[in-house]
Write a protein that holds these residues in place. Structure first.
Motif: not given
Length: 858
Positions: A389-416
């Protein structure tokens, strides 16, 4: 030199294999002493060589079990007691029962997956294989302390071999409460139709036969209901357009994208753009659905996510899913030899399964086998269930990674960024504690606050906080979550859904009761939305408890403030579709001066009429008519053509607006997006909430690549004669002083009005000039980015506030967020957005709870 220390580890350290982990590390570093579970964490007494004790403590922090979440480690030197061994001490049950940090569900770990497909292992192909590092948690717990008798595994006594593993501190399954095998554990079940005979997979041969039958039906284009950790999924072959279309027809899900499951990262990369960061989230212990940009050459089945630049992808996270996906992929490749002959090339077709929530339209996900057979009878052709039995219902979580800036090396800085927080994350508590200095400030460029974050280390002990009564925040009506706040610990529920019908309301009540019972929290106060007709608000006012009403957009802003420990006033920008305003109008384009207790309405988008009220949301050309009526643009040649499909309905809209019949007014930015999408002919008949805005954003992208935003892109599109700066000036949102009345207050009447008339005039001009819709859509988005920066600069000029908080469903728009954050940073602002909660209404209850707590303290 021999040292002796007492160690107190706080966080999610109960029922996650933390004690056996400590035991193994103690043996590794020659530590003597003991480890003990307690109500407030794990206590350790450690004696050993000074250097080895230090390394032992570092292991506790750096290499803790995947299921755990270490938030704080307190260390105190104590007298040496000269232990000659290390032991696991067993705790007083009553004390442990008081613990409130329960691990969320965890994906099947690599060790268990290896055993699952190892023919020499006794759990070979066992559909419920797990260990201390993985498997079900919250969905099977009935009460604390977390042991087998208190879970839905109570009906499955362990066999002799499982019992031996369970009792061995050096075994990976030491105190793994769901531990089982074919001999003693749950079994999969199989039923074709609702009246067919049920088969039970008690042995490996019987179980394998069930999976073979399921794969055969999937390859034949049939639809299955498959039981997961938190509920059922509806499953079909994602490459079979007829099966996908039939699933949509039966489920009444016309246009909204469907999530898919892939066997592994190689197949994912054949369809989508996924780097190391995306893989870390996809293959992590939470295993959410991750929205990934499609490859330009990705062979994604028709009907799965048509017209969109992103695809929701997940990897298997239960043994049942691993077996089903593995067997389906094997059979699929055998049925498509031409794919194997083509080799491992990007853009190739790969085996995929649609995995969408097992529910009827707008109802909660089904969790019981009988319930699924009853409610999904008209959708699923067969049912792959089980007897756990499942005692508590849970849907799947949904996320994406977005670009929030750049690292000191100039690469994209990503966050969930969360779009839905549920399985794998809830109910890990979030802290509302205020910090003296914003912990997220970027010293280099006052950057962006988003990313993973545990409860703030500055959180005071909740038991010692004065007046820290438990607050229950009911949340909003749509995308509902609720929050139980004890001290500074906010237990935000999993995504529940839209509490507009009886079934979802009943699910809301049941989940509330389970949280209160499991965590032993009885609310002393209630917080709710201002809207008088929300079922959750009506419930709040029927309780014999003090009620704090919190305005919808204030809750949005404070949710971010609480997540980041912000206490001082901020410039809060809340853009969404609907929120009940202090003046009774529909808000959604707000610039607030806000702290945790109060707000003032500094600016808002000028009100526009919504002819027909909710009908204007379902028929966005009506919304477009209201917008153009307000801006006196109905006679524009492009407007006449765009609104022509309204026919006689246009006259009805005009009459309703002029006479004020069923025509509320709104400041909503979400409705402006709807109107723009409709005027461009992108979405005039949405089949789900927010489709117009989603498709408007997608119109800017060509298979995942941004349409160029400067002159080069416009030249390629055949547009000449205007540079980008001139276009920005034409589209610019303007600000003008608002008019107050004798009854105006700082909450209901803003200082400034934001006027989008120039934006829509420019949009119509570009339509008339034949500018491609992709470029018009980008210019519209850029106008909103510029409006946000302008509003923030006005607040800073007048009040000296340089911290900007962004929240609301509009900020689920990837383009908007990825462009407004660097624009604010470049202008010298510190920007914060939701990081552990979604920016949509899923964050509202947390904000409500934080406001109620702050007002109580004040």
């Amino acid at each position: 030199m021999i040292d002796a220390v007492d160690i107190h580890v706080k966080g999610i350290v109960q029922g996650v294999g933390f004690r056996p982990f400590v035991y193994r590390m103690a043996k590794k570093y020659l530590i003597n002493g003991w480890v003990l579970n307690a109500a407030d964490g794990v206590y350790i007494h450690a004696e050993g060589e000074s250097k080895l004790v230090d390394e032992f403590i570092m292991e506790l922090s750096d290499n803790a079990p995947a299921a755990s979440k270490v938030e704080e480690i307190d260390i105190k030197e104590v007298p040496l007691e000269e232990f000659d061994s290390f032991e696991i001490r067993f705790s007083d049950d009553e004390a442990v029962a008081e613990t409130t940090l329960v691990s969320p569900e965890l994906a099947t770990c690599a060790d268990c997956v290896a055993e699952l497909f190892n023919p020499n292992d006794r759990r070979y192909r066992y559909p419920f294989i797990n260990c201390t590092n993985c498997g079900p948690r919250f969905t099977i717990i009935d009460h604390l302390p977390y042991d087998r008798a208190a879970t839905s595994m109570a009906a499955f006594p362990m066999c002799e071999r499982c019992s031996a593993e369970y009792a061995d501190p050096l075994d990976r399954r030491f105190h793994a409460q769901p531990d089982a095998c074919f001999e003693c554990g749950p079994s999969v079940t199989w039923r074709v139709g609702t009246d067919g005979t049920e088969s039970v997979g008690k042995t490996r041969e019987e179980s394998d036969a069930i999976f073979a039958a399921a794969v055969e039906m999937l390859l034949a284009g049939k639809i299955l209901a498959v039981k997961g950790l938190g509920g059922f999924h509806l499953v079909c072959d994602a490459n079979n357009a007829d099966a996908v279309a039939e699933l949509r027809r039966r489920k009444r899900r016309d246009g909204k994208a469907l999530a898919v499951m892939s066997q592994g990262m190689g197949d994912v990369r054949a369809l989508c753009q996924a780097g190391e960061e995306e893989e870390a989230v996809l293959a992590g212990s939470a295993r959410p659905i991750v929205l990934l940009r499609k490859r330009p050459d990705g062979a994604i089945g028709e009907g799965v996510a048509d017209g969109l630049s992103e695809l929701g992808v997940m990897l298997p996270y239960t043994p049942v899913q691993h077996l089903l996906m593995h067997d389906f992929a094997t059979a699929w490749h055998a049925a498509h030899p031409e794919v194997a002959a083509a080799g491992d090339v990007p853009g190739r077709q790969v085996p995929l399964l649609v995995m969408t929530s097992g529910n009827v339209h707008d109802e909660p996900i089904c969790i019981a086998d009988e319930e699924a057979r009853e409610k999904l009878a008209g959708i699923a052709d067969a049912f792959l269930g089980n007897n756990r039995p499942i005692l508590t219902r849970f849907d799947d979580s949904v996320v994406r990674l977005i670009r929030v800036g750049e690292t000191p090396e100039g690469a994209p800085e990503l966050a969930v960024q969360f779009l839905r927080r549920a399985r794998g994350f809830a109910p890990v508590p979030l802290s509302t504690a205020a910090t003296v200095t914003a912990a997220f400030e970027n010293e280099a460029a006052q950057g962006t606050a988003i990313g993973s974050g545990a409860a703030s280390e500055a959180a005071a002990d909740s038991a010692e906080r004065p007046g820290a009564g438990i607050v229950f925040a009911t949340g909003p009506e749509q995308k509902n979550t609720f929050t139980l706040l004890r001290g500074t610990d906010g237990f935000v529920s999993q995504h529940i859904g839209d509490v507009e019908n009886a079934d979802t309301y009943d699910a809301w009540l049941a989940t509330k009761d389970r949280f209160e019972s499991l965590f032993e929290m009885r609310p002393a106060a209630v917080a709710c939305d201002l809207h008088p007709e929300y079922l959750t608000s009506k419930w709040a006012h029927h309780q014999d408890l003090p009620v704090t009403e919190v305005q919808h957009h204030h809750a949005h802003i404070v949710s971010v403030m609480a997540e980041h420990g912000l206490a001082d006033a901020v410039c809060g920008i809340a853009f969404d579709g609907t929120g009940y305003g202090a003046d009774g109008a529909i808000w959604g384009g707000e610039v607030l001066l806000a702290n945790r207790t109060d707000f003032e309405r500094f600016a808002n988008f000028a009100y526009v009429p919504m002819p027909g009220g909710a009908a204007a949301i379902k028929h966005p050309l009506r919304m477009a008519y209201g917008v153009l009526w307000a801006y006196d643009l109905l006679d524009h040649p492009a407007a006449v053509e765009a609104l022509a499909p309204l026919g006689e309905e246009a006259e009805v809209c005009d009459t309703m607006i002029e006479r004020g019949l069923n025509t509320p007014t709104t400041s909503s930015v979400g409705r402006l997006f709807d109107a723009a999408s409709a005027l461009l002919g992108i979405c005039t008949a949405p089949s789900y909430e927010g489709e117009g805005a989603i498709l408007l954003e997608a119109a800017m992208e060509v298979a995942g690549a941004d349409v160029p935003g400067a002159a080069a892109g416009e030249e390629a599109a055949g547009v000449a004669g205007e540079d980008e700066l001139a276009a920005r000036e034409r589209y610019a949102v303007t600000a003008q002083k608002n008019v107050a009345t004798e009854t105006s207050t700082a909450e209901d009447t803003s200082v400034l009005l934001l006027d989008a008339e120039p934006t829509f005039r420019a949009l119509l001009d570009d339509v008339a000039a034949g500018v491609p819709a992709s470029i018009i859509a980008r210019r519209f988005h850029d106008a909103m980015v510029s409006a946000i920066v302008m509003a923030a600069e006005l607040v800073r000029a007048l009040y000296g506030i340089s911290t900007v908080v962004l929240s609301g469903g509009v900020f689920m728009n990837r383009y908007l967020v990825e462009h407004v954050l660097p624009a604010l940073a470049e202008a010298g602002f510190t920007a914060a957005i939701n990081r552990d909660l979604p920016p949509n209404d899923g964050c509202i209850s947390f904000g409500q709870a934080a406001v109620a707590s702050a007002r109580s303290e004040e």
